[in-house]
Scaffold this active site. Structure first.
Site, PDB file in Angstrom:
ATOM      1  CB  SER A 155      20.891  59.065  25.128  1.00  0.00           C
ATOM      2  OG  SER A 155      19.791  59.917  25.215  1.00  0.00           O
ATOM      3  CD  GLN A 156      22.016  53.119  20.882  1.00  0.00           C
ATOM      4  OE1 GLN A 156      20.869  53.512  20.642  1.00  0.00           O
ATOM      5  NE2 GLN A 156      22.688  52.348  20.059  1.00  0.00           N
TER       6      GLN A 156
END
Length: 221
Positions: free
Chosen positions: A62-63
């Site tokens: 994930s970011q």
């Protein structure tokens, strides 16, 4: 100074703190976890850019901002027991483990779980237990949890998670269907165990797969 250390400091300053994350425990955790260890070798040079990166089985790491937002919203501390749904590469579990007492993280793909376990063990995260299985069922052996964080979207909350959450516990998950709009929600159980919902903003996540997910687990059968 090591280029990865410089990258982590820049990531926290420009992509996380500058966007409103204020919890110093979360900021310090993001500074300490070596994200380059959780990505493919071909992605190490961009490990500290603020966007998701591909891993295997069609999944992503994930970011960084979304990881920080999720962990901050979970309101964990050094006494917390946390359930992490969707281990992936193990990066979010490592960030959680920098703060919490114990983390149980569940991954449905055995090879991803094995890879995450190897990296987490190598980096010394002894307070993380990696489990292979259907994350929508939670992990009752470790319940109750002070917080549950989820890295896949579903239109509704799986019943087992609410059953495994402690009184006053927080569940942070994306709610919605792929392509139809998703929002990151914090769900807090009150004294009567009725869930209270808070909207943390729009997000885009892969669908939650499993018995209580968006679709059946075709990988696991």
């Amino acid at each position: 100074m090591d280029s990865f250390v410089v990258g982590r400091e820049r990531m926290v300053a420009e992509h996380i703190a500058a966007r409103g994350i204020r919890d110093e425990q979360v900021l310090d955790a993001m500074r300490r976890v070596p994200r380059e260890e959780f990505v493919r070798p071909s992605s190490r040079s961009v490990a500290y850019e603020d966007h998701p990166l591909p891993i295997s089985h069609g999944q992503t790491i994930s970011q960084p901002y979304i990881v920080a937002l999720t962990v901050e919203a979970a309101h964990i501390d050094s006494s917390s027991r946390v359930l992490d749904i969707g281990t992936g590469s193990g990066y979010a579990a490592a960030v959680l483990a920098e703060i919490a007492a114990d983390v149980v993280t569940i991954e449905r793909h055995p090879s991803l779980a094995d890879g995450a376990r190897e990296v987490l063990d190598r980096l010394g995260y002894a307070n993380v237990t990696v489990v292979t299985g259907d994350g929508t069922l939670g992990w009752p052996d470790g319940a109750p949890y002070d917080a549950i964080v989820v890295a896949a979207a579903a239109p509704r909350i799986p019943d087992p998670w609410l059953q495994e959450l402690a009184d006053g516990g927080r569940l942070v998950m994306p709610i919605g269907k792929p392509g139809l709009g998703q929002s990151l929600k914090r769900i807090t159980l009150g004294p009567d165990r009725d869930p209270r919902f808070e909207d943390l903003g729009g997000v885009t996540f892969v669908p939650l797969i499993g018995a209580f997910g968006t679709e059946p687990d075709r990988f696991g059968g």
